[in-house]
Design an enzyme around this catalytic site. Structure first.
Site, PDB file in Angstrom:
ATOM      1  N   ASP A  66      31.309  29.697  26.965  1.00 55.97           N
ATOM      2  CA  ASP A  66      30.219  30.548  27.430  1.00 55.97           C
ATOM      3  C   ASP A  66      29.371  31.069  26.276  1.00 55.97           C
ATOM      4  OD1 ASP A  66      32.220  32.197  26.419  1.00 55.97           O
ATOM      5  OD2 ASP A  66      32.724  33.094  28.341  1.00 55.97           O
ATOM      6  N   ASN A 135      38.688  42.280  34.422  1.00 59.13           N
ATOM      7  CA  ASN A 135      38.503  42.142  35.874  1.00 59.13           C
ATOM      8  C   ASN A 135      38.954  40.774  36.381  1.00 59.13           C
ATOM      9  OD1 ASN A 135      36.506  40.483  34.905  1.00 59.13           O
ATOM     10  ND2 ASN A 135      34.794  41.582  35.830  1.00 59.13           N
ATOM     11  N   HIS A 137      38.077  37.807  35.032  1.00 58.87           N
ATOM     12  CA  HIS A 137      37.162  36.676  34.827  1.00 58.87           C
ATOM     13  C   HIS A 137      37.731  35.700  33.799  1.00 58.87           C
ATOM     14  CE1 HIS A 137      34.751  39.011  31.529  1.00 58.87           C
ATOM     15  NE2 HIS A 137      35.471  38.102  30.926  1.00 58.87           N
ATOM     16  N   GLU A 142      32.708  35.678  36.950  1.00 56.14           N
ATOM     17  CA  GLU A 142      33.023  37.034  37.391  1.00 56.14           C
ATOM     18  C   GLU A 142      33.618  37.018  38.811  1.00 56.14           C
ATOM     19  OE1 GLU A 142      33.071  39.250  35.284  1.00 56.14           O
ATOM     20  OE2 GLU A 142      31.228  39.549  34.151  1.00 56.14           O
TER      21      GLU A 142
HETATM   22  C1  GLP Z   1      34.923  37.709  27.291  1.00 54.47           C
HETATM   23  C2  GLP Z   1      34.744  36.179  27.294  1.00 54.47           C
HETATM   24  C3  GLP Z   1      35.967  35.520  27.834  1.00 54.47           C
HETATM   25  C4  GLP Z   1      37.170  36.161  27.202  1.00 54.47           C
HETATM   26  C5  GLP Z   1      37.347  37.535  27.768  1.00 54.47           C
HETATM   27  C6  GLP Z   1      38.479  38.327  27.139  1.00 54.47           C
HETATM   28  O1  GLP Z   1      33.998  38.361  28.066  1.00 54.47           O
HETATM   29  N1  GLP Z   1      33.619  35.697  27.973  1.00 54.47           N
HETATM   30  O2  GLP Z   1      35.902  34.119  27.588  1.00 54.47           O
HETATM   31  O3  GLP Z   1      38.309  35.420  27.507  1.00 54.47           O
HETATM   32  O4  GLP Z   1      36.137  38.234  27.794  1.00 54.47           O
HETATM   33  O5  GLP Z   1      38.103  38.839  25.908  1.00 54.47           O
HETATM   34  P1  GLP Z   1      39.122  39.569  24.937  1.00 54.47           P
HETATM   35  O6  GLP Z   1      40.017  38.518  24.420  1.00 54.47           O
HETATM   36  O7  GLP Z   1      38.242  40.153  23.861  1.00 54.47           O
HETATM   37  O8  GLP Z   1      39.831  40.587  25.735  1.00 54.47           O
END
Ligand code: GLP
Length: 254
Positions: A66, A135, A137, A142
């Site tokens: 992403d 949440n 995702h 989402e």
């Molecule tokens: C972000 C990314 C995800 C990631 C998630 C968790 O928004 N788009 O690909 O896996 O949130 O992030 P973190 O590892 O910083 O908790």
């Protein structure tokens, strides 16, 4: 499959070893790569292990999950810069094989279609690394995203923008939208490793465990994927039923 390790460094050790084993068995593998705090110790450990073992990464292809809409590839908070800093610049990758969504694409929806087509042309993902949002995702899919949704543009959930504010400078605005590989491309991956560490993930992990597959908690869809491993540390697993935790603890702090 569910595996629980003592802490993020034991998780990193395991995931890094799994990546290395995959690359050794298939040096031209297509990797699906993720960003976020969870991946940082994993990439750091992978870089060390890859150097020590003289791993050849030059034939690998990668597709990142992403990118924020509106951030250029050299914006310090873009996922392009994240990947360069945390992984790509440290090993001898072939830059032409590293694919990322372009946050400045003129027509983001069209760009998503082209990205998905490029991924198909490369044969799809052999091994997909995933983190999970608070949440539920995955990528930026989402809650409420249709399970058959391909790569698309998404309005970020308020919770996601709050969660990700920590990565941005004080006063800076977290982008309102992003592009993400869809659940369709993620589920088409031949193997998936989902990683969740830390107390902040305990609640959503428990919900994943308790609930049937539901669009409200996007990563529950992974229950339908035949080769997914959920890799947790004890903090992220702390709200799972005791008997599950007891059966699944496989790693101890080194
Ligand atoms: C972000 C990314 C995800 C990631 C998630 C968790 O928004 N788009 O690909 O896996 O949130 O992030 P973190 O590892 O910083 O908790």
């Amino acid at each position: 499959m569910l595996q629980i390790f003592s802490d993020p460094s034991a998780v990193a050790e395991y995931v890094s070893a799994a990546l290395i084993a995959k690359i050794q068995s298939k040096p031209d593998a297509v990797l699906g790569l993720a960003t976020g705090g969870t991946m940082e110790p994993i990439y750091a450990r992978f870089i060390d292990q890859a150097r020590q073992s003289g791993l050849d990464v030059s034939r690998l292809t990668s597709f990142n999950l992403d990118e924020y809409v509106g951030l250029s590839a050299d914006h310090p908070k873009s996922y392009s810069v994240y990947m360069r800093e945390h992984l790509f610049r440290h090993l001898a990758f072939d830059a032409a094989r590293l694919h990322l969504l372009d946050g400045l694409a003129q027509d983001p929806a069209e760009h998503c279609q082209a990205y998905a087509a490029k991924l198909r042309a490369c044969g799809g993902i052999d091994l997909q690394l995933l983190g999970v949002g608070g949440n539920g995702h995955i990528g930026f899919n989402e809650p409420g995203t249709a399970f058959d949704c391909p790569c698309h543009v998404v309005e970020l959930a308020e919770q996601t923008r709050i969660d990700n504010r920590r990565f941005f400078a004080a006063g800076a605005t977290v982008p309102a939208s992003a592009m993400t590989l869809g659940l369709a491309e993620i589920m088409a991956a031949r193997e998936i490793l989902l990683v969740a560490t830390g107390e902040s993930k305990a609640q959503i992990v428990a919900e994943w465990y308790r609930r049937d597959v539901t669009e409200t908690v996007p990563f529950t869809i992974l229950k339908r994927h035949p080769r997914t491993t959920m890799i947790l540390d004890e903090a992220a697993a702390s709200l799972l039923p005791d008997e599950v935790s007891r059966q699944c603890v496989v790693g101890v702090a080194g």
